[in-house]
Design a protein around this motif. Sequence first.
Motif: not given
Lengths: 227, 141
Positions: B128, B130, B134, B137
């Motif tokens: 994933l 990031t 933040l 996602q």
Amino acid sequence: MIRRFRRCGHPPGALAPEDQALVDQFRAMLAAVRSPEPWTPGSGQDVAVCIGPFIERAHPRPGDDHGTEEIAVALVHPDAPDAAAYLHGHQLGYTDRGWLRCETTTILGAWQPAYALRTHAAANLHLPDDLGMPPAHYGVHLEACRSDGTSYTLLRLGPYPQTRLASRDADRLNTELEDQAIIAGSAFTVTAATALFNVSDQGNYTDPHESDVVDLLRRAVAQATTT
Amino acid sequence: MRPIRLISFGYLHLPTGPDGLPIPPAADRIEDVRDRLRDPAAARDILDLDGLNPRVQDVVLNTPGARELLANLAEYAGLPAGPSRIAIGCGGGRHRASGLTELLAHELRHRGREVVIEHLHVHLPRVLKTPTALTEQETAR
């Protein structure tokens, strides 16, 4: 009668080139084990990890390699990215383990090709089922607690490849759950908590990627209330 | 004509320089497809496959803009003062970059060119990405 034997380690004449190459390779491996290169977290370098008597090459998970006690890694065939290593890696189980939790105490240092001699791949052995490295995937479990004190898992979200992503969603869900609006009318309370993602049970998980986790929660609560 | 080397890689897996920026492999042309080609995350059935699989290549080829990019890369590879290395990078190097690299190799071989392929990160599990803030996602490949 006295029989005289030649000592195997000291045959007459020079070593054959291929034998000499093997001896050099072995010496290089011993030197690398004695003097490992320090590994710098966050550098993108592969690391050498001790797995029993073997040493394996491991690739740290981007953004998840700063832990002082544990980091997340994927085991890699020592000859990657060679095309032959791709197939060999599949055959020996290097590519189907996913991200694994690796204790930093098992990290020897930065990966050096000299370690290849100590890998399962060099011995043409399949990686063991138990590597001593549990999966590094995470999940968020929503536990519903009934008024009689019994509880069950209302919803499992995952996999999350990084703990902070799982923690972020769990925190967000708990914040939403605090005002009780979502579970109004239902006969239970709900709390969200991070948990290890159980790979063998992944059919019971809802993939949170590209979904709003609060919507997923609302749907799960509505379904539980109507059934 | 000398063989051409095609390299696929994932930006997320690259070593970083002192400035913190990823260091891509040396090549005459580096094609960053992270923004040019949509992440095939919606095709969930290919998540556990990689770009060497025909199904993944099919999904990548049918991504908007992929055919045009492929044609452009094939033309570039055939230039008289042709390149010796072309590198294609996406997020994780598992789907878009490796799939496109295989498709390009197929096209160049079809045109009679000798091709050497190197997939730097296709063997790694998906990861994933990031974003710094933040805020969202994204499944990166």
